[in-house]
Write a protein that holds these residues in place. Structure first.
Motif, mmCIF file in Angstrom:
data_model
loop_
_atom_site.group_PDB
_atom_site.id
_atom_site.type_symbol
_atom_site.label_atom_id
_atom_site.label_comp_id
_atom_site.label_asym_id
_atom_site.label_seq_id
_atom_site.Cartn_x
_atom_site.Cartn_y
_atom_site.Cartn_z
ATOM 1 N N LEU A 11 0.827 -1.211 0.000
ATOM 2 C CA LEU A 11 0.000 0.000 0.000
ATOM 3 C C LEU A 11 0.862 1.263 0.000
ATOM 4 C CD1 LEU A 11 -2.696 -1.158 2.575
ATOM 5 C CD2 LEU A 11 -3.087 -0.709 0.133
ATOM 6 N N ALA A 12 2.038 1.176 0.613
ATOM 7 C CA ALA A 12 2.916 2.345 0.697
ATOM 8 C C ALA A 12 3.522 2.715 -0.654
ATOM 9 C CB ALA A 12 4.019 2.093 1.718
ATOM 10 N N VAL A 13 3.646 1.749 -1.560
ATOM 11 C CA VAL A 13 4.263 2.038 -2.863
ATOM 12 C C VAL A 13 3.250 2.076 -4.001
ATOM 13 C CG1 VAL A 13 6.447 1.018 -2.129
ATOM 14 C CG2 VAL A 13 4.797 -0.398 -3.353
ATOM 15 N N ALA A 14 1.989 1.808 -3.701
ATOM 16 C CA ALA A 14 0.977 1.727 -4.763
ATOM 17 C C ALA A 14 0.659 3.096 -5.343
ATOM 18 C CB ALA A 14 -0.295 1.088 -4.224
ATOM 19 N N ARG A 15 0.443 3.124 -6.653
ATOM 20 C CA ARG A 15 0.000 4.355 -7.297
ATOM 21 C C ARG A 15 -1.499 4.552 -7.125
ATOM 22 N NH1 ARG A 15 1.544 5.838 -13.457
ATOM 23 N NH2 ARG A 15 3.586 5.855 -12.454
ATOM 24 N N GLN A 16 -2.240 3.445 -7.112
ATOM 25 C CA GLN A 16 -3.675 3.496 -6.820
ATOM 26 C C GLN A 16 -4.002 2.421 -5.797
ATOM 27 O OE1 GLN A 16 -3.146 3.001 -10.451
ATOM 28 N NE2 GLN A 16 -3.721 4.998 -11.265
ATOM 29 N N ARG A 17 -4.921 2.779 -4.880
ATOM 30 C CA ARG A 17 -5.412 1.824 -3.893
ATOM 31 C C ARG A 17 -6.900 1.636 -4.148
ATOM 32 N NH1 ARG A 17 -2.988 5.166 1.266
ATOM 33 N NH2 ARG A 17 -0.804 4.518 1.141
ATOM 34 N N VAL A 18 -7.290 0.394 -4.356
ATOM 35 C CA VAL A 18 -8.674 0.084 -4.714
ATOM 36 C C VAL A 18 -9.312 -0.695 -3.569
ATOM 37 C CG1 VAL A 18 -10.184 -1.066 -6.360
ATOM 38 C CG2 VAL A 18 -8.061 0.009 -7.158
ATOM 39 N N LEU A 19 -10.412 -0.165 -3.024
ATOM 40 C CA LEU A 19 -11.174 -0.839 -1.978
ATOM 41 C C LEU A 19 -12.423 -1.466 -2.593
ATOM 42 C CD1 LEU A 19 -11.072 1.748 0.960
ATOM 43 C CD2 LEU A 19 -9.780 -0.389 0.771
ATOM 44 N N VAL A 20 -12.612 -2.743 -2.357
ATOM 45 C CA VAL A 20 -13.775 -3.456 -2.889
ATOM 46 C C VAL A 20 -14.746 -3.719 -1.750
ATOM 47 C CG1 VAL A 20 -14.577 -5.482 -4.155
ATOM 48 C CG2 VAL A 20 -12.292 -4.552 -4.616
ATOM 49 N N MET A 21 -16.035 -3.422 -1.992
ATOM 50 C CA MET A 21 -17.071 -3.594 -0.979
ATOM 51 C C MET A 21 -18.303 -4.231 -1.591
ATOM 52 S SD MET A 21 -18.643 0.290 -0.720
ATOM 53 C CE MET A 21 -19.970 -0.238 0.368
ATOM 54 N N ARG A 22 -19.225 -4.660 -0.748
ATOM 55 C CA ARG A 22 -20.532 -5.143 -1.185
ATOM 56 C C ARG A 22 -21.595 -4.162 -0.705
ATOM 57 N NH1 ARG A 22 -21.366 -11.524 -0.230
ATOM 58 N NH2 ARG A 22 -23.397 -10.866 -1.034
ATOM 59 N N PRO A 23 -22.789 -4.233 -1.266
ATOM 60 C CA PRO A 23 -23.856 -3.297 -0.868
ATOM 61 C C PRO A 23 -24.557 -3.739 0.412
ATOM 62 C CG PRO A 23 -24.615 -4.671 -2.679
ATOM 63 C CD PRO A 23 -23.186 -5.047 -2.441
ATOM 64 N N ASP A 24 -23.834 -3.652 1.524
ATOM 65 C CA ASP A 24 -24.443 -3.984 2.817
ATOM 66 C C ASP A 24 -23.897 -3.039 3.881
ATOM 67 O OD1 ASP A 24 -21.881 -5.062 3.602
ATOM 68 O OD2 ASP A 24 -22.437 -6.980 2.726
ATOM 69 N N VAL A 25 -24.544 -3.041 5.010
ATOM 70 C CA VAL A 25 -24.205 -2.102 6.083
ATOM 71 C C VAL A 25 -22.786 -2.342 6.594
ATOM 72 C CG1 VAL A 25 -24.789 -1.383 8.434
ATOM 73 C CG2 VAL A 25 -26.614 -1.795 6.774
ATOM 74 N N ALA A 26 -22.392 -3.599 6.711
ATOM 75 C CA ALA A 26 -21.060 -3.908 7.222
ATOM 76 C C ALA A 26 -19.977 -3.341 6.308
ATOM 77 C CB ALA A 26 -20.893 -5.424 7.359
ATOM 78 N N SER A 27 -20.164 -3.454 5.016
ATOM 79 C CA SER A 27 -19.167 -2.926 4.080
ATOM 80 C C SER A 27 -19.094 -1.405 4.135
ATOM 81 C CB SER A 27 -19.492 -3.377 2.654
ATOM 82 O OG SER A 27 -19.117 -4.713 2.434
#
Length: 405
Positions: free
Chosen positions: A285-301
């Motif tokens: 994560l420290a060297v990444a040019r882009q950080r992509v977070l993947v989630m689902r359509p729910d309250v926990a996400s």
């Protein structure tokens, strides 16, 4: 048997090594320049491969072939040499040494392409045997003692919790970027136990990734080539298949060394990360040019995205964090408008629920992108963001360099 011997013995069929690369290749427009080039380099190379044509011919050929170690391109007939070099960068492996010849003799142009675009040396026509031997010969000696200044960039794909489809997004993103840009793309699955990237791509893993992450001092470019699996002409996979009982001890130094080597081999490296991140994942994560977070359509996400963004903000890096809402519209899920309200912003990418295509593709070991136009359309904005101007032709490589992107 030594660990490196184990990797070599389990090397997947069809995998290629760095020895498969042509050491030298030139694309020249005219006979006189070709003859001078051959004379000037005769003391450095036993075989000098020259093809007729300029940089555009080189781009077309290298979309299908492996990149040579040293490449000479002729810019003399090119109206937009900077744009052409941008196009060349998209199809070449980052560790290539590029030498150029052309008609422009001003110092500004020389500085622009050598300092901004990573060209190792530039000569103006007409060439002389002395200049070729003295300036190009120094680069050719030892097959590029001074490597290109370019290096591939890292894209970190991380689910905010298990089961949100992180690997599906990472794999299909990598394949689409390779298709759109013709770049060399690496997929690195850091789920060392029970990872599914190899299964989804019908690939067979070796012990190489574990060795690379645990013993950084034993890893070199040839080791990485042997440990990775060739998925297509432009895509390679590095994954592990360790059992749940395996005592795996990856190190931050190991992943740093591995990424350094992959960045000389690939233009873009898509990394499938575990969450929450440990020391190894934090280094990515420290060297990444882009950080992509993947989630689902729910309250926990929704809750977990907020926590993940706070965590990302504490890891030194100014890279943007992009949010992918996966399985939008699935039965019983939150509506996309409600997800947006809960997040306080709209997801950057929305992937619809594809209950027929995705499970079938995973079971067949066939990328879903091949059979799902809906998935292709949904991932297109993210692929264009990751691929940059190589995908959307807006601005030049030099423009990105000046902006620090």
């Amino acid at each position: 048997m030594a660990a490196s011997d184990t990797v070599a013995a389990s090397r997947p069929a069809g995998a290629e090594s760095s020895s498969d690369r042509v050491p030298f290749l030139a694309y020249i427009n005219d006979d006189e320049s070709e003859a001078t080039l051959r004379m000037g380099l005769s003391d450095h190379l036993e075989s000098i491969a020259v093809r007729r044509g300029g940089i555009r011919a080189a781009i077309r050929a290298l979309e299908r072939e492996r990149t040579p170690r040293v490449l000479v391109v002729d810019l003399s007939d090119e109206d937009d040499p900077v744009g052409a070099l941008d196009g060349l960068a998209a199809v070449c492996e980052p560790d290539v040494t590029v030498l150029a010849i052309g008609n422009q003799g001003n110092i500004e142009f020389y500085r622009e392409i050598t300092r901004g675009l990573g060209v190792s040396e530039y000569l103006t026509k007409p060439l002389t045997r002395d200049n070729v031997a003295r300036l190009f010969g120094a680069r050719v000696a030892g097959l590029a003692e001074r490597p290109s200044q370019r290096a591939g960039h890292v894209v970190a794909v991380c689910g905010v919790r298990g089961g949100v489809g992180t690997t599906t997004v990472a794999i299909n993103l990598a394949l689409q970027v390779a298709e759109l840009t013709r770049s060399h793309v690496g997929i690195l699955d850091l789920h060392l136990r029970s990872g599914t990237a190899a299964t989804m791509l019908s690939a067979r893993c070796s012990a190489g990734l574990r060795v690379a992450l645990e013993q950084a001092d034993r890893v070199d470019a040839l080791f990485v080539d042997r440990a990775s699996v060739k998925i297509s002409d432009r895509v390679r996979l590095l994954a592990a298949d360790e059992g749940p009982e395996a005592d795996v001890a990856p190190t931050a130094e190991g992943v740093t060394r591995l990424l350094e080597l992959l960045r000389t081999r690939c233009n873009i490296i898509v990394v499938d990360l575990r969450y929450p991140p440990g020391p190894m994942e934090r280094q990515v994560l420290a060297v990444a040019r882009q950080r992509v977070l993947v989630m689902r359509p729910d309250v926990a996400s929704v809750r977990d995205v907020a926590a993940a963004k706070k965590l990302m903000a504490k890891i030194p890096n100014s890279a943007p964090v992009l949010t992918v809402l996966n399985r939008a519209g699935s039965p019983g899920a939150l509506k996309t408008a409600m997800v947006t309200e809960g997040l306080g912003f709209a997801p950057d990418v929305v992937v619809p629920d594809l209950p027929r295509h995705l499970p079938r593709a995973a079971n067949l070991g066939r990328p879903a992108l091949k059979d799902s136009p809906a998935l292709s359309r949904a991932l297109a904005p993210l692929s264009q963001e990751v691929g940059g101007t190589r995908a959307v032709k807006a601005g030049s490589w030099l423009d990105r360099f000046r902006k620090g992107k």
